[in-house]
Write a protein that holds these residues in place. Structure first.
Motif, short mmCIF file in Angstrom:
data_model
loop_
_atom_site.label_atom_id
_atom_site.label_comp_id
_atom_site.label_asym_id
_atom_site.label_seq_id
_atom_site.Cartn_x
_atom_site.Cartn_y
_atom_site.Cartn_z
N GLY A 1 0.82 -1.20 0.00
CA GLY A 1 0.00 0.00 0.00
C GLY A 1 0.86 1.26 0.00
N VAL A 2 0.18 2.42 -0.04
CA VAL A 2 0.82 3.72 0.04
C VAL A 2 0.16 4.49 1.18
N MET A 3 0.99 5.17 1.99
CA MET A 3 0.47 6.02 3.05
C MET A 3 0.86 7.47 2.75
N ASP B 1 0.17 14.24 6.33
CA ASP B 1 0.12 15.69 6.21
C ASP B 1 1.25 16.29 7.04
N LEU B 2 2.24 16.91 6.38
CA LEU B 2 3.38 17.48 7.08
C LEU B 2 3.05 18.79 7.78
N ARG B 3 1.88 19.35 7.50
CA ARG B 3 1.51 20.59 8.19
C ARG B 3 1.02 20.31 9.60
N THR B 4 0.44 19.14 9.81
CA THR B 4 -0.08 18.80 11.13
C THR B 4 0.73 17.70 11.80
N LEU B 5 1.46 16.90 11.00
CA LEU B 5 2.25 15.78 11.50
C LEU B 5 1.42 14.85 12.37
N GLU B 6 0.20 14.58 11.92
CA GLU B 6 -0.63 13.60 12.62
C GLU B 6 -0.13 12.19 12.32
N GLU B 7 -0.22 11.32 13.31
CA GLU B 7 0.23 9.95 13.12
C GLU B 7 -0.69 9.18 12.19
N GLU B 8 -1.96 9.57 12.11
CA GLU B 8 -2.89 8.87 11.23
C GLU B 8 -2.75 9.39 9.81
N GLY B 9 -2.35 8.52 8.90
CA GLY B 9 -2.19 8.91 7.51
C GLY B 9 -3.35 8.42 6.67
N LEU B 10 -3.31 8.80 5.40
CA LEU B 10 -4.31 8.34 4.44
C LEU B 10 -3.76 7.10 3.75
N GLY B 11 -4.45 6.00 3.85
CA GLY B 11 -3.98 4.74 3.28
C GLY B 11 -4.63 4.44 1.94
N ILE B 12 -3.82 4.01 0.98
CA ILE B 12 -4.31 3.64 -0.34
C ILE B 12 -3.74 2.26 -0.67
N GLY B 13 -4.59 1.39 -1.15
CA GLY B 13 -4.15 0.04 -1.50
C GLY B 13 -4.74 -0.99 -0.56
N VAL C 1 -0.18 4.34 -11.24
CA VAL C 1 -1.39 4.75 -10.53
C VAL C 1 -1.25 6.22 -10.18
N TYR C 2 -2.24 7.03 -10.55
CA TYR C 2 -2.27 8.44 -10.17
C TYR C 2 -3.17 8.60 -8.95
N ILE C 3 -2.63 9.19 -7.87
CA ILE C 3 -3.39 9.41 -6.65
C ILE C 3 -3.54 10.91 -6.45
N ASN C 4 -4.78 11.40 -6.46
CA ASN C 4 -5.07 12.81 -6.29
C ASN C 4 -5.20 13.11 -4.80
N ARG C 5 -4.25 13.85 -4.26
CA ARG C 5 -4.22 14.05 -2.82
C ARG C 5 -5.35 14.96 -2.34
N MET C 6 -5.84 15.88 -3.20
CA MET C 6 -6.91 16.78 -2.79
C MET C 6 -8.20 16.00 -2.58
N GLN D 1 -14.63 1.77 -1.94
CA GLN D 1 -15.31 2.42 -3.06
C GLN D 1 -15.15 3.94 -3.03
N ASP D 2 -14.94 4.50 -1.83
CA ASP D 2 -14.69 5.94 -1.73
C ASP D 2 -13.29 6.28 -2.20
N ILE D 3 -12.31 5.49 -1.76
CA ILE D 3 -10.92 5.76 -2.10
C ILE D 3 -10.69 5.70 -3.61
N ARG D 4 -11.46 4.84 -4.29
CA ARG D 4 -11.29 4.71 -5.74
C ARG D 4 -11.52 6.03 -6.47
#
Length: 348
Positions: free
Chosen positions: A199-201, A204-216, A243-248, A262-265
């Motif tokens: 997968g890819v995680m 956000d470097l602006r907040t440095l939260e431990e919880e990232g956005l997971g893809i895969g 694979v193109y991942i749109n971060r916005m 289905q949302d992440i897709r």
């Protein structure tokens, strides 16, 4: 699009390529091979300026000081060495000891860092040692962000953000799965990690939260990452497609707590098929062009907004090991597994 594009020039190095780095003005490029050869050349013409033999046992990493065009290399002999096209030998060197030098990073203003095993050292632009520390796990990658004020240290279990000015850790992101590689976005607001669990995680470097956005997870391990110039799209090498991942879109889904598959897709799209398995990726520094190389020697350049191929060709010398755009230019340099170096002109 052309299927018979010929390289503008070619060179042969004696071994598998380790890296291609550029001076900021693009008047100078340096190409390193694993057996220790380092070539300085002009990226537009291919004219060879200087060749060095750098390390006994092999060269493991290379980085460039973009303003001066000087290059720093690390080797299996434990040495860091600094090279200039105008010198006859290394201008500076330091020995870590018996371990390999596995990671290097430089800043635009001349600071640099090197790592061997768990040991990290950071020097200022006068080559005076500023930081010497040891981490829990072996260091895999180093990246300077925020104008060199922060050093991102990637290990198999944590990504540590180290303040260079204050000489202390700021924050650490723990990882459940080991990151194979990391890449900060071009605007330095997101960190992408290609993980061993396929997968890819995104963090956000602006907040440095431990919880990232997971893809895969994807079908294969993501070993190739490249951010678009504005940092809004992440390209991930995945089998015979990118694979193109749109971060916005991902950030919006994250804010709305929409994390089902289905949302992440909705944040994911795919490149056209290319011949072979993807072995290299490189976004153009100013245009939305993604260059993809494969293990069969195929190179394809795609305009990602329209997904229109701008170039598709196959080159000699085995699979594509490296791709690198000349800064602010339409020249694409490539290196193959057999040490063939070449330059392609990409026409819009």
């Amino acid at each position: 699009m052309s299927n018979r594009t010929r390289p503008q020039w070619t060179h042969q190095i004696s071994s598998h390529p380790v890296g291609i780095v550029f001076q900021e003005s693009a008047d100078l490029a340096a190409i390193a091979g694993i057996e220790g050869d380092l070539l300085f050349l002009h990226p537009e013409s291919g004219k060879l300026r200087k060749r060095f033999e750098t390390h006994q046992g092999g060269l493991t990493s290379v980085a460039c000081f973009p303003l001066s065009g000087e290059v720093i290399t690390g080797g299996e002999d434990g040495y860091l060495r600094r090279w200039s096209v105008d010198s006859e030998s290394a201008k500076w060197e330091f020995c870590f000891g018996k371990g390999w030098v596995e990671a290097l990073a430089t800043t635009a203003t001349g600071e640099f860092a090197g790592a061997s095993g768990k040991e990290l050292r950071v020097w200022n632009k006068s080559a005076e040692l500023e930081i010497h520390t040891t981490f829990e796990h072996p260091i895999r990658e180093l990246q300077f962000i925020r104008n060199g004020e922060v050093l991102v240290v990637s290990t198999p279990r944590k990504t540590i953000f180290l303040s260079v000015t204050e000489q202390k850790p700021l924050f650490a992101l723990p990882h459940q799965a080991s990151p194979l590689l990391t890449a900060a976005s071009t605007d330095e607001t997101w960190l992408a990690c290609g993980m061993a669990d396929m997968g890819v995680m995104l963090f956000d470097l602006r907040t440095l939260e431990e919880e990232g956005l997971g893809i895969g997870p994807f079908a294969t391990k993501p070993r190739h990452l490249s951010w678009s110039p504005e940092g809004l799209v992440l390209a991930v090498g995945n089998g015979d497609r990118a694979v193109y991942i749109n971060r916005m879109i991902l950030a919006l889904l994250h804010a709305n707590r929409e994390k089902e598959e289905q949302d992440i897709r909705r944040a994911i799209s795919y490149s056209e098929y290319v011949q072979g398995k993807i072995s290299a990726l490189s976004y153009h520094p100013t245009e939305g062009w993604l260059a993809m190389g494969t293990d069969e020697g195929c190179i394809q350049v795609e305009e990602t907004d329209s997904q229109i191929p701008l170039l598709q060709t196959t080159v000699a010398g085995g699979g594509i090991a490296l791709l690198k755009w000349s800064p602010a230019s339409d020249r694409l340099l490539y290196a193959t597994e057999e040490g063939r170096i070449g330059c392609l002109w990409v026409r819009h």
